[in-house]
Design an enzyme around this catalytic site. Structure first.
Site, mmCIF file in Angstrom:
data_model
loop_
_atom_site.group_PDB
_atom_site.id
_atom_site.type_symbol
_atom_site.label_atom_id
_atom_site.label_comp_id
_atom_site.label_asym_id
_atom_site.label_seq_id
_atom_site.Cartn_x
_atom_site.Cartn_y
_atom_site.Cartn_z
ATOM 1 N N LYS A 89 0.809 -1.223 0.000
ATOM 2 C CA LYS A 89 0.000 0.000 0.000
ATOM 3 C C LYS A 89 0.841 1.272 0.000
ATOM 4 O O LYS A 89 0.433 2.300 -0.533
ATOM 5 C CB LYS A 89 -0.957 0.009 1.182
ATOM 6 N N GLU A 111 -9.790 7.288 3.890
ATOM 7 C CA GLU A 111 -10.718 6.424 4.611
ATOM 8 C C GLU A 111 -9.990 5.116 4.813
ATOM 9 O O GLU A 111 -9.104 4.743 4.054
ATOM 10 C CB GLU A 111 -12.006 6.221 3.832
ATOM 11 N N SER A 377 1.586 -9.801 -1.017
ATOM 12 C CA SER A 377 1.237 -8.383 -0.830
ATOM 13 C C SER A 377 1.603 -7.816 0.533
ATOM 14 O O SER A 377 1.843 -6.622 0.662
ATOM 15 C CB SER A 377 -0.260 -8.192 -1.083
HETATM 16 C C1 LIG Z 1 -5.131 -3.914 1.642
HETATM 17 C C2 LIG Z 1 -4.445 -5.183 1.359
HETATM 18 C C3 LIG Z 1 -4.847 -6.027 0.295
HETATM 19 C C4 LIG Z 1 -6.047 -5.766 -0.555
HETATM 20 O O1 LIG Z 1 -6.036 -4.572 -1.280
HETATM 21 P P1 LIG Z 1 -5.781 -4.543 -2.849
HETATM 22 O O2 LIG Z 1 -6.079 -3.142 -3.219
HETATM 23 O O3 LIG Z 1 -6.723 -5.525 -3.476
HETATM 24 O O4 LIG Z 1 -4.375 -4.920 -3.076
HETATM 25 C C5 LIG Z 1 -4.107 -7.167 0.045
HETATM 26 N N1 LIG Z 1 -3.043 -7.500 0.802
HETATM 27 C C6 LIG Z 1 -2.633 -6.730 1.830
HETATM 28 C C7 LIG Z 1 -1.447 -7.159 2.620
HETATM 29 C C8 LIG Z 1 -3.324 -5.544 2.144
HETATM 30 O O5 LIG Z 1 -2.902 -4.792 3.178
#
Ligand SMILES: *Cc1c(COP(=O)(O)O)cnc(C)c1O
Length: 393
Positions: A89, A111, A377
């Site tokens: 993010k 938000e 992610s």
């Molecule tokens: C917020 C988040 C997501 C989901 O958000 P996307 O916009 O779909 O990427 C996925 N993995 C992690 C670790 C997150 O913090």
């Protein structure tokens, strides 16, 4: 044919900017300037420098040997979990804070649901010394106390949304109301590839660093820039958009988007938007969303807070509709097991969101010489209590 956005802000039939008239000047100012600003050499230089020295990029592309042996295919992990603040993010919030500065904005609003985007926003506001207000549903504030504490520690003000279900969509409504009332000095940092045009495209471009790096990292390791598959979990869709971006129009590379099936796709407690969703408008964009017969948005459910969203971004709606990406759904149980497995096979504790992407190997068979890149992610520190309670460790 391209799977990327067109000049009008649409991916096929999805996207656009369906916004109240009072929001038009704000969104239009951004739309007219974002590409120009992103193309400025000084912008690129500052963005790249911060990604390197502050976020810690490039994130490694790691060959997961023991995981690959178990599933008899070649699995690489793109380590977004190693970024500062623990997920992808921050790539977006760094980009947007630089954008806000170029637009002479001094006040930032955002938000947040689970608090991950709020933390990433509060982080870059501290970095730049800008005022930061994060709207968060009252229920979420109670559920996500550690992230609320982080935001406060970073100097942000967390404002509770007290209306409706007191969760993410209500926080979004409050943020939009704030932006309408403060059009001159305020920038609204949206946390995924959702919202009115140009947000989905702008966020995708900031996250595109992920696939840009995969290309040269894979070239070093395998002698090709192209994996056979790129796999990512999808909440709003930003980490997937980043991992897919430079492969969108290269159909040699197969794309797999992984959604949260929660307690089962048809259990009534799910967030599998591609299966359950229908066309509609959410947060200013035409896309697929989970809704009742009379068009009210359905409350989604997933054990992972980051995937607990009733829509997907318009890019993903288009990838689904055209069949460019394969969509898979993973239950809470399947994700939790995959998270424990990665921890014990590779010594990497993944975010539960990322565990959904890792769980596909029990549903889908790959060939021994397939190269499969999974976008990891985020890291699992924030989810430890969840894992421990689930497995009674
Ligand atoms: C917020 C988040 C997501 C989901 O958000 P996307 O916009 O779909 O990427 C996925 N993995 C992690 C670790 C997150 O913090």
């Amino acid at each position: 044919m391209t799977y990327n956005i067109n000049e009008k802000g649409y991916y096929g039939e999805f996207g656009g900017a369906y916004i109240p008239e009072m929001l038009y000047p704000n969104v239009e100012e951004l739309r007219q300037n974002y590409l120009k600003i992103m193309a400025e050499p000084s912008f690129k230089e500052e963005f790249d420098q911060l990604l390197k020295d502050y976020v810690g990029r490039p994130s490694p592309l790691y060959f997961a040997k023991r995981l690959s042996e178990k599933y008899n295919t070649k699995i690489y992990l793109k380590r977004e979990d190693l970024n500062h603040t623990g997920a992808h993010k921050v790539n977006n919030t760094i980009g947007q804070i630089l954008m806000a500065q170029r637009l002479n904005k001094t006040r930032i609003i955002a938000e947040t649901g689970a608090g991950q985007h709020g933390v990433a926003t509060a982080t870059v506001c501290a970095l730049m010394g800008l005022e930061c207000i994060v709207y968060m549903g009252e229920i979420d504030i109670a559920r996500q106390a550690p992230n609320v504490a982080r935001m406060k520690m970073l100097g942000a003000e967390v404002r509770p949304a007290l209306s409706g279900s007191r969760t993410l969509k209500d926080a979004t409504n409050e943020a939009i109301r704030d932006w309408i009332n403060n059009p001159v000095d305020t920038h609204y940092i949206i946390g995924s590839v959702v919202g009115p045009h140009p947000y989905p495209d702008m966020v995708a471009r900031f996250q595109a660093i992920v696939s840009e790096e995969i290309q040269w990292q894979l070239k070093d390791k395998e002698g090709t820039t192209k994996p056979d598959y790129v796999v990512a979990c999808v909440g709003g869709g930003s980490n997937a958009a980043g991992a897919f971006y430079h492969y969108l129009d290269d159909t040699d590379v197969k794309l797999i988007a992984v959604e949260a099936a929660g307690k089962g796709i048809h259990s009534g407690e799910s967030a599998a938007t591609s299966v359950l969703g229908r066309e509609g408008i959410i947060h200013g964009s035409k896309t697929l969303l989970m809704q009742t017969n009379d068009g009210q948005i359905t409350e989604p459910y997933s054990i992972s807070a980051g995937l607990d969203y009733p829509g997907v971004g318009p890019m993903h709606a288009h990838l689904y509709k055209t069949g460019r990406a394969e969509f898979m759904s993973i239950t809470d149980d399947e994700a939790m097991v995959a998270g424990l497995e990665l921890s014990q096979l590779e010594g990497i504790i993944p975010a539960i969101e990322s565990s959904h992407a890792l769980a596909i190997f029990n549903q889908k068979q790959f060939k021994p010489d397939d190269i499969v890149v999974i976008n990891l992610s985020g890291r699992g520190d924030k989810d430890l209590q969840n894992y421990i309670d689930y497995f009674k460790l």
